[in-house]
Design an enzyme around this catalytic site. Structure first.
Site, PDB file in Angstrom:
ATOM      1  N   HIS A 180       0.832  -1.218   0.000  1.00  0.00           N
ATOM      2  CA  HIS A 180       0.000   0.000   0.000  1.00  0.00           C
ATOM      3  C   HIS A 180       0.863   1.264   0.000  1.00  0.00           C
ATOM      4  O   HIS A 180       0.357   2.345  -0.311  1.00  0.00           O
ATOM      5  CB  HIS A 180      -1.051  -0.021   1.116  1.00  0.00           C
ATOM      6  N   ASP A 216       0.089  -7.503   1.518  1.00  0.00           N
ATOM      7  CA  ASP A 216       0.529  -6.107   1.556  1.00  0.00           C
ATOM      8  C   ASP A 216       2.056  -6.059   1.625  1.00  0.00           C
ATOM      9  O   ASP A 216       2.632  -5.707   2.652  1.00  0.00           O
ATOM     10  CB  ASP A 216      -0.118  -5.421   2.762  1.00  0.00           C
ATOM     11  N   SER A 246       3.720   2.526   8.343  1.00  0.00           N
ATOM     12  CA  SER A 246       3.514   1.510   7.315  1.00  0.00           C
ATOM     13  C   SER A 246       4.769   1.214   6.525  1.00  0.00           C
ATOM     14  O   SER A 246       5.561   2.105   6.233  1.00  0.00           O
ATOM     15  CB  SER A 246       2.439   1.951   6.337  1.00  0.00           C
TER      16      SER A 246
HETATM   17  N1  ARG Z   1      -1.628   1.989   7.384  1.00  0.00           N
HETATM   18  C1  ARG Z   1      -0.735   2.704   8.235  1.00  0.00           C
HETATM   19  C2  ARG Z   1       0.274   3.488   7.423  1.00  0.00           C
HETATM   20  O1  ARG Z   1       0.074   3.621   6.234  1.00  0.00           O
HETATM   21  C3  ARG Z   1      -0.123   1.827   9.274  1.00  0.00           C
HETATM   22  C4  ARG Z   1      -1.094   1.584  10.342  1.00  0.00           C
HETATM   23  C5  ARG Z   1      -0.600   0.706  11.414  1.00  0.00           C
HETATM   24  N2  ARG Z   1      -1.537   0.838  12.483  1.00  0.00           N
HETATM   25  C6  ARG Z   1      -1.484   0.161  13.618  1.00  0.00           C
HETATM   26  N3  ARG Z   1      -2.355   0.455  14.512  1.00  0.00           N
HETATM   27  N4  ARG Z   1      -0.589  -0.769  13.822  1.00  0.00           N
HETATM   28  O2  ARG Z   1       1.154   4.129   7.970  1.00  0.00           O
END
Ligand code: ARG
Length: 240
Positions: free
Chosen positions: A62, A116, A201
């Site tokens: 992503h 992912d 992420s």
């Molecule tokens: N999707 C998030 C990003 O793009 C990461 C989220 C991780 N969240 C968590 N509660 N571990 O940075």
């Protein structure tokens, strides 16, 4: 006692991030030069990653897709820079490379559906010891990143880390809708308080110093009974 809306808002802001700090509930990370920061064409940091070979970075699929109000767009290799050895994003420490090619898992559709994972092939090999990819077990692990230090807190400019236990697949399946044993990992304490958050992420989850996961998604950050979800890298070894 009644409190006014503005006072309430301030109280929420003050206490929402507790226990304090990043990555949520963590500390400033000791040197880990194989942790990679990814920058876009405008020079903005947007995701973490890990150096798994001198010219190869693993990150989240992503992270290779840019989301905006108008939709989604695949990032292009030429737009990206990968920097290793730089804990402080405002410094010029470490070394960077342009990206020659992006590989994104062909089955990736949406974060919560898994797969992912992506790799970036670098133009210039980076002079740091890469991290080894390993099979995960349950138990102690560390997640590192420059993400938010609380759901309502800003991201960190210095690399942070936090200890989170990798949970058993059966527990993860109970707590995370759509959890895929073997392809995902989940980590966190039942009471919450420590987790990755937005901006982390693509960053690394390690156990005993070896790379086992990539930060993928969560429900909020560090909430009780909502462990962070990671891509289980061992599953994707043949692609790496
Ligand atoms: N999707 C998030 C990003 O793009 C990461 C989220 C991780 N969240 C968590 N509660 N571990 O940075």
């Amino acid at each position: 006692m009644r409190i006014s809306a503005p006072v309430f808002a301030v109280l929420v802001l003050l206490f929402s991030g507790l226990p304090a700090a990043a990555v949520v509930g963590g500390r400033e990370a000791p040197p880990a030069p194989w942790v990679v920061a990814l920058f876009d064409q405008a020079g903005n940091f947007f995701c973490g990653g890990a150096l798994i070979a001198p010219d190869k970075v693993v990150t989240a699929a992503h992270c290779t897709v840019e989301r905006s109000a108008v939709g989604r767009r695949d990032r292009r290799a030429e737009e990206l820079t990968a920097v290793a050895g730089r804990a402080d994003l405002d410094s010029r420490a470490g070394r960077g490379s342009r990206v020659a090619a992006i590989w994104r898992h062909p089955d990736f559709t949406a974060v919560t559906a898994g797969d992912d994972v992506a790799t970036l092939t670098l133009v210039d090999p980076l002079p740091y010891q890469p991290v080894r990819v390993a099979e995960p077990g349950t138990g102690p692990a560390v997640v590192r990143g420059w993400g938010r230090t609380g759901e309502l807190r800003p991201p960190s400019r210095v690399l942070r880390e936090v200890d989170v236990p990798i949970r058993a697949d059966a527990e993860c399946a109970d707590l995370v809708r759509g959890y895929r044993p073997g392809a995902m990992l989940c980590a966190g304490y039942p009471e919450g308080g420590k987790d990755a958050c937005e901006g982390d992420s693509g960053g690394p989850l390690t156990a005993a110093g070896e790379l086992v996961g990539v930060v993928s998604f969560g429900h909020g950050c560090a909430r009780a009974d909502h462990p962070g979800v990671y891509t289980a890298l061992a599953r994707y070894r043949e692609w790496l």
